[in-house]
Design an enzyme around this catalytic site. Structure first.
Site, PDB file in Angstrom:
ATOM      1  CB  SER A   1      28.055  35.040  33.511  1.00  0.00           C
ATOM      2  OG  SER A   1      27.114  34.744  34.824  1.00  0.00           O
TER       3      SER A   1
ATOM      4  N   GLY B   1      33.249  29.655  32.100  1.00  0.00           N
ATOM      5  CA  GLY B   1      34.445  29.310  31.959  1.00  0.00           C
ATOM      6  C   GLY B   1      35.433  29.947  30.854  1.00  0.00           C
TER       7      GLY B   1
ATOM      8  CD  GLU C   1      27.614  45.744  31.811  1.00  0.00           C
ATOM      9  OE1 GLU C   1      27.482  46.968  32.296  1.00  0.00           O
ATOM     10  OE2 GLU C   1      28.066  44.935  32.429  1.00  0.00           O
TER      11      GLU C   1
ATOM     12  CE  LYS D   1      14.748  20.602  24.302  1.00  0.00           C
ATOM     13  NZ  LYS D   1      14.201  20.011  23.156  1.00  0.00           N
TER      14      LYS D   1
ATOM     15  CB  CYS E   1      49.127  40.237  52.704  1.00  0.00           C
ATOM     16  SG  CYS E   1      49.465  42.092  52.050  1.00  0.00           S
TER      17      CYS E   1
ATOM     18  N   GLY F   1      47.825  38.308  56.843  1.00  0.00           N
ATOM     19  CA  GLY F   1      48.189  37.107  57.836  1.00  0.00           C
ATOM     20  C   GLY F   1      49.551  37.253  58.321  1.00  0.00           C
TER      21      GLY F   1
ATOM     22  CG  HIS G   1      49.550  39.324  47.819  1.00  0.00           C
ATOM     23  ND1 HIS G   1      48.227  38.771  48.515  1.00  0.00           N
ATOM     24  CD2 HIS G   1      49.585  40.712  48.228  1.00  0.00           C
ATOM     25  CE1 HIS G   1      47.778  39.808  49.188  1.00  0.00           C
ATOM     26  NE2 HIS G   1      48.466  40.822  48.920  1.00  0.00           N
TER      27      HIS G   1
ATOM     28  CD  GLU H   1      48.246  35.286  47.095  1.00  0.00           C
ATOM     29  OE1 GLU H   1      49.559  35.121  47.799  1.00  0.00           O
ATOM     30  OE2 GLU H   1      47.608  36.201  47.616  1.00  0.00           O
TER      31      GLU H   1
HETATM   32  N1  GLN Z   1      45.093  45.610  55.131  1.00  0.00           N
HETATM   33  C1  GLN Z   1      46.376  45.381  54.949  1.00  0.00           C
HETATM   34  C2  GLN Z   1      47.130  46.505  54.442  1.00  0.00           C
HETATM   35  O1  GLN Z   1      46.815  47.249  53.529  1.00  0.00           O
HETATM   36  C3  GLN Z   1      46.764  43.799  54.373  1.00  0.00           C
HETATM   37  C4  GLN Z   1      46.550  43.776  52.838  1.00  0.00           C
HETATM   38  C5  GLN Z   1      46.517  42.510  52.376  1.00  0.00           C
HETATM   39  O2  GLN Z   1      46.147  41.609  53.026  1.00  0.00           O
HETATM   40  N2  GLN Z   1      46.637  42.773  50.935  1.00  0.00           N
HETATM   41  O3  GLN Z   1      48.255  46.699  54.553  1.00  0.00           O
END
Ligand code: GLN
Length: 547
Positions: free
Chosen positions: A13, A16, A150, A188, A382, A384, A508, A510
């Site tokens: 595994s 990539g 599996e 190899k 989130c 954070g 999020h 990101e």
């Molecule tokens: N634990 C927090 C919540 O459920 C934040 C979740 C997160 O950071 N994705 O609201």
């Protein structure tokens, strides 16, 4: 008719597969084809949403609220196109569908078996994606390694699809490892021969073999692999280690992987690949003119896959700013009041990561206090963001025991509280606030300046939220809710306007950053970090520039 490319893995595994699948897809897309990528995961969980990050890395979330494998993040970052629930299917979900149908009596008294019922459901999930979206090509990556017990139903389903649709419509790209034995000074091929043999035993044979290797593969070795694995010599592709994953599409183009796929699928060439934006990105990525160090404060920092999308977003945003972003991992459990200053010294910006549960929470709050008090660019995602609200409540509003009810159910100051519609949920899987939601920005805010528009849509994965009962007090004291859900008034973004860059996002960002469209908040954050670094490291230079 839609054509299918299956990507399987052999020998080990972590070779990539996701990057190879995404690279082939990128090249075909660049040639004008409408392509998508799907991941089939052979584990029994219905989705990775209930999996610990140590177990499975980050859980990626799609617009339609599916909790998926992190490879879908690569697919979106490479293709710049959203994926959906249908792009990630696990064995658990396949069995769940079949068992539900059995309970409904849909099999009319038949014995329900792996073949044909499970394999039929696998085939249905693969072709469904094609019929619903009119893709020219669907690339399906099979998780795990050939030979795993599996994986067998998936291999059998591909064999059947190939038999039903013809080899010219379904091809198999097998990604394998060619180890280099230092003592013998030799590459190899035997492990690859064995993994192809395993596939052959199940009636399937690869059309193309992509060889992961640390040393160049010469013509003799290519011919040897071709002969023993029964593929044409031009279909043995070398995949050397790359400087960055974003080089892989170009490496694969050099090896003609896209052309060989099209040839085997009997598809006519459309255009020369248009990779202009991709190459501009790589050019910027490899020639930075500045450098910043960002502290990533989280409790899973020892495991890079746990923050995959955040790390990639920094790569995109760094290139956009012609800046090398060095991410320094800082374990939130190792930060306390006394060591905070040394733990966080030399940083140009601090990102406090998402997460669940109590562990490391006080360290996150300390890191945020440090960023707020010292005007260091701060970006909270989130959990954070939620921690930035708790910090502000404790240290600015003077609510000493303020907390989220996730951490302290009896807190006297529940500044972060569980959403009303989450209170009675007992089933954990797939029940968070998931997927894309609208957000309206205050035009008098840094976020508005950064996004340059009022209405945005961002992806969510959480149960707790800012407690609007406290909003007035926060705003009076200097923390503003500058982004809100227009329907529910849930707070999506908080900012401290008196701070050079202090943004907390409940969503999020990101998950929506791509190579060709870096996320504006990451771009803005890196820009703020560059400015902060210049001020700290070269204050006089900056003054003379400003004068
Ligand atoms: N634990 C927090 C919540 O459920 C934040 C979740 C997160 O950071 N994705 O609201």
């Amino acid at each position: 008719m839609t054509k299918y490319i299956f990507v399987t893995g052999g020998v080990t595994s972590s070779l990539g597969k996701g990057i190879i699948a995404a690279s082939v897809a990128k090249l075909l897309q660049a040639r004008g084809f409408n392509v998508t990528i799907q991941k089939l995961d052979p584990y029994i969980n219905i989705d990775p949403g209930t999996l610990n990050p140590y177990e499975h890395g980050e859980c990626y979330v799609t617009d339609d609220g599916a909790e998926t494998d992190l490879d879908l993040g690569h697919y979106e970052r490479f293709l710049g196109k959203p994926t959906s629930q249908a792009n990630n299917v696990t064995t658990g979900r396949i069995y769940q569908t079949v068992i539900n149908k059995e309970r409904e009596g849909a099999y009319l008294g038949k014995t329900v078996q792996v073949i044909p019922h499970i394999t039929d459901e696998i085939k249905r999930r693969i072709t469904l994606l094609a019929t619903e979206n009119e893709f020219d090509i669907v690339i399906t990556e099979i998780g795990g390694t050939v030979g795993d017990i599996e994986s067998l139903p998936y291999i059998e389903a591909i064999r059947q699809l190939q038999w039903e649709n013809g080899k010219e419509n379904c091809i198999v790209v097998h990604l394998t490892l060619i180890p280099y034995l230092k003592a013998a000074k030799e590459l190899k091929t035997k492990p690859t021969q064995h993994s192809v043999k395993l596939m052959n035993e199940n009636g399937l044979s690869p059309d193309i073999i992509v060889c992961r290797t640390e040393e160049p593969i010469n013509g003799d070795i290519k011919r040897k692999i071709a002969l023993f694995c029964n593929v044409t010599t031009d279909a043995v592709i070398e995949a050397n280690d790359a400087e960055t994953i974003y080089d892989v599409p170009l490496h694969m183009m050099r090896e003609n992987l896209d052309l060989i796929c099209l040839d085997k699928l009997k598809m006519r060439l459309r255009n020369e690949p248009d990779l202009k934006n991709w190459k501009t990105f790589l050019q910027k990525l490899k020639n930075p003119t500045s450098k910043v160090t960002i502290g990533l404060v989280g409790k899973y920092v020892e495991l890079q896959d746990a923050y995959k999308s955040i790390l990639e977003s920094f790569v995109h945003a760094g290139a956009m700013n012609n800046c090398k972003v060095e991410v320094r991992n800082i374990h939130s459990e190792h930060i306390d009041k006394d060591n905070c200053k040394t733990q966080l010294s030399g940083l140009d910006g601090i990102l406090v990561a998402p997460g669940f549960g109590n562990r490391g929470i006080e360290g996150k709050i300390e890191a945020i206090r440090h960023a707020r008090e010292n005007n260091i660019p701060f970006f909270g995602i989130c959990l954070g963001m939620q921690c930035s609200v708790i910090e502000f409540a404790r240290n600015v509003l003077g609510f000493p025991t303020a907390n989220s009810t996730e951490m302290d159910i009896h807190t006297a100051y529940p500044v972060i509280d569980i959403m009303e519609d989450q209170k009675n949920i007992i089933q954990m899987g797939g029940t968070m606030r998931l997927g894309a939601f609208e957000c309206e920005l205050d035009i008098d805010s840094k976020s508005y300046e950064i996004y340059a528009r009022k209405h945005i849509s961002e992806r969510h994965r959480h149960r707790w939220e800012f407690n609007n009962n406290y909003l007035e007090e926060f705003e009076k004291a200097g923390m503003k809710a500058v982004g809100k859900n227009p329907k529910t008034s849930l707070v999506e973004i908080v900012e401290i306007p008196s701070h050079p860059f202090f943004i907390g996002a409940q969503f999020h960002p990101e998950l929506k950053s791509t190579v060709e469209n870096p996320h504006p908040l990451f771009v803005g954050f890196v820009k703020a970090a560059i400015e902060f670094g210049q001020k700290i490291k070269h204050p006089s230079k900056l003054e003379s520039v400003n004068n």
